[in-house]
Design a protein around this motif. Structure first.
Motif, PDB file in Angstrom:
ATOM      1  N   ARG A 251       0.826  -1.222   0.000  1.00 38.67           N
ATOM      2  CA  ARG A 251       0.000   0.000   0.000  1.00 38.67           C
ATOM      3  C   ARG A 251       0.857   1.269   0.000  1.00 38.67           C
ATOM      4  O   ARG A 251       0.667   2.159  -0.830  1.00 38.67           O
ATOM      5  CB  ARG A 251      -0.931   0.012   1.214  1.00 38.67           C
ATOM      6  N   GLU A 252       1.788   1.364   0.916  1.00 36.16           N
ATOM      7  CA  GLU A 252       2.597   2.580   1.036  1.00 36.16           C
ATOM      8  C   GLU A 252       3.444   2.825  -0.206  1.00 36.16           C
ATOM      9  O   GLU A 252       3.550   3.960  -0.687  1.00 36.16           O
ATOM     10  CB  GLU A 252       3.486   2.503   2.280  1.00 36.16           C
ATOM     11  N   THR A 255       1.166   3.744  -3.234  1.00 39.81           N
ATOM     12  CA  THR A 255       0.623   5.085  -2.978  1.00 39.81           C
ATOM     13  C   THR A 255       1.680   6.154  -3.238  1.00 39.81           C
ATOM     14  O   THR A 255       1.397   7.193  -3.845  1.00 39.81           O
ATOM     15  CB  THR A 255       0.114   5.198  -1.530  1.00 39.81           C
ATOM     16  N   GLU A 259       1.514   9.267  -5.842  1.00 42.06           N
ATOM     17  CA  GLU A 259       1.636  10.646  -5.358  1.00 42.06           C
ATOM     18  C   GLU A 259       2.722  11.424  -6.098  1.00 42.06           C
ATOM     19  O   GLU A 259       2.787  12.656  -6.006  1.00 42.06           O
ATOM     20  CB  GLU A 259       1.923  10.641  -3.853  1.00 42.06           C
ATOM     21  N   ILE A 267      -6.650   9.157  -3.559  1.00 42.58           N
ATOM     22  CA  ILE A 267      -6.077   7.809  -3.491  1.00 42.58           C
ATOM     23  C   ILE A 267      -6.571   7.109  -2.228  1.00 42.58           C
ATOM     24  O   ILE A 267      -6.434   7.628  -1.126  1.00 42.58           O
ATOM     25  CB  ILE A 267      -4.536   7.871  -3.487  1.00 42.58           C
ATOM     26  N   CYS A 269      -7.157   3.049  -0.262  1.00 43.61           N
ATOM     27  CA  CYS A 269      -6.858   1.619  -0.251  1.00 43.61           C
ATOM     28  C   CYS A 269      -8.057   0.852   0.282  1.00 43.61           C
ATOM     29  O   CYS A 269      -8.679   1.254   1.277  1.00 43.61           O
ATOM     30  CB  CYS A 269      -5.623   1.353   0.615  1.00 43.61           C
ATOM     31  N   ILE A 280      -5.952  -0.504  -4.641  1.00 37.57           N
ATOM     32  CA  ILE A 280      -5.855   0.947  -4.538  1.00 37.57           C
ATOM     33  C   ILE A 280      -6.677   1.558  -5.664  1.00 37.57           C
ATOM     34  O   ILE A 280      -6.548   1.164  -6.832  1.00 37.57           O
ATOM     35  CB  ILE A 280      -4.386   1.425  -4.600  1.00 37.57           C
ATOM     36  N   CYS A 282      -7.880   5.289  -7.376  1.00 39.17           N
ATOM     37  CA  CYS A 282      -7.624   6.728  -7.394  1.00 39.17           C
ATOM     38  C   CYS A 282      -8.338   7.365  -8.589  1.00 39.17           C
ATOM     39  O   CYS A 282      -8.640   6.705  -9.587  1.00 39.17           O
ATOM     40  CB  CYS A 282      -6.136   7.023  -7.423  1.00 39.17           C
TER      41      CYS A 282
END
Length: 286
Positions: A251-252, A255, A259, A267, A269, A280, A282
């Protein structure tokens, strides 16, 4: 002369379970039942009612062969040639990834977006389609046309069969991601390869026997995400959406990649039923 009695179906089922369990095959109960249904070409009701019937010698030999394949890592679905997904039966073989229940979360979220979009004739692209499970499920459940693309021509042959089998409305493009994609879309959805190369040898034998092209996401597991995210906003219409399946621990990282581009906003999750990060979503704002 002593004539040896044939195995009854229930005895064959018990023996199958015993062999698979002794070889440390997970879910040996279900696999044994599915193999018997497959070799006899019957449904579960028939199997239950006819447990006392003898197993024909031809079917016994086929069963032995199937058990041997399972022990040596062949996924059950590649033996039976089918897998259920979103309540729909799909044909699968060694050229496509086996659709998994976790991916249904991605389809469900995409269906919600479609229903909430105030637009007719929504254009949808399923990248890295594999068996076509995502594209065909969306097309069939929402009664809309979907474009499915994959780098593998062999995978697209399976998509074509599944499209006909399920009376869906899917068109096909052989493409290395966006290479042969010419149109713009309102939604791009994808379950790309995302497993780290170094992790693949640690996976079960069954998973390792699935197409490496559909598993290997490179050294960090993010190779395909980086390529998709770099290009997707260029062909997704304004106020459209990018929907990606991710690994439980990505996820991180995904993301952060998103970004890095101003076009991706809102965005979020989505977790699966096991409370793991699963996809995810967006919005594209240009």
């Amino acid at each position: 002369m002593i004539i040896k009695n044939r195995l009854k179906i229930k005895e064959a089922l018990q023996e199958c379970r015993k062999i698979l369990q002794s070889n440390k095959i997970e879910d040996y109960h279900t696999i044994s039942k599915e193999l018997l249904k497959y070799v006899l070409n019957v449904n579960e009701t028939y199997l239950v009612i006819n447990m006392e019937n003898e197993l024909p010698i031809e079917q016994e030999n086929i069963l032995k062969s199937c058990i041997n394949k399972i022990i040596h890592g062949t996924p059950l679905q590649y033996i039976t040639g089918k897998q259920e997904f979103m309540g729909i039966e799909f044909e699968v073989n060694e050229n496509v990834l086996i659709p998994q229940p976790d991916t249904e979360i991605l389809v469900e979220e995409t269906l919600k977006i479609i229903k909430n979009m105030a637009k007719k004739d929504i254009k949808i692209l399923d990248l890295c389609t594999g068996s076509g499970a995502i594209a065909i499920s969306i097309s069939k459940l929402q009664n809309i046309k979907v474009t499915a693309s994959d780098i593998s021509n062999k995978a697209l042959e399976i998509v074509k069969k599944n499209n006909i089998k399920n009376s869906a409305n899917v068109e096909f493009i052989e493409s290395d991601l966006f290479e042969n994609i010419k149109d713009n879309y309102d939604i791009i959805v994808s379950n790309p390869p995302y497993i780290k190369t170094s992790v693949i040898p640690q996976l079960s034998k069954q998973v390792q026997n699935e197409p490496m092209l559909a598993l290997d996401g490179g050294d960090d597991g993010l190779d395909i995400y980086k390529r998709i995210i770099k290009e997707a906003h260029k062909i997704i219409n304004n106020n459209g959406f990018l929907c990606l399946e991710i690994g439980y621990d990505q996820r991180e990282e995904v993301t952060k990649i998103l970004e890095g581009y101003s076009e991706y906003s809102q965005i979020k999750c989505i977790k699966d039923l096991a409370d793991n990060d699963r996809c995810i979503i967006c919005k594209i704002v240009k």
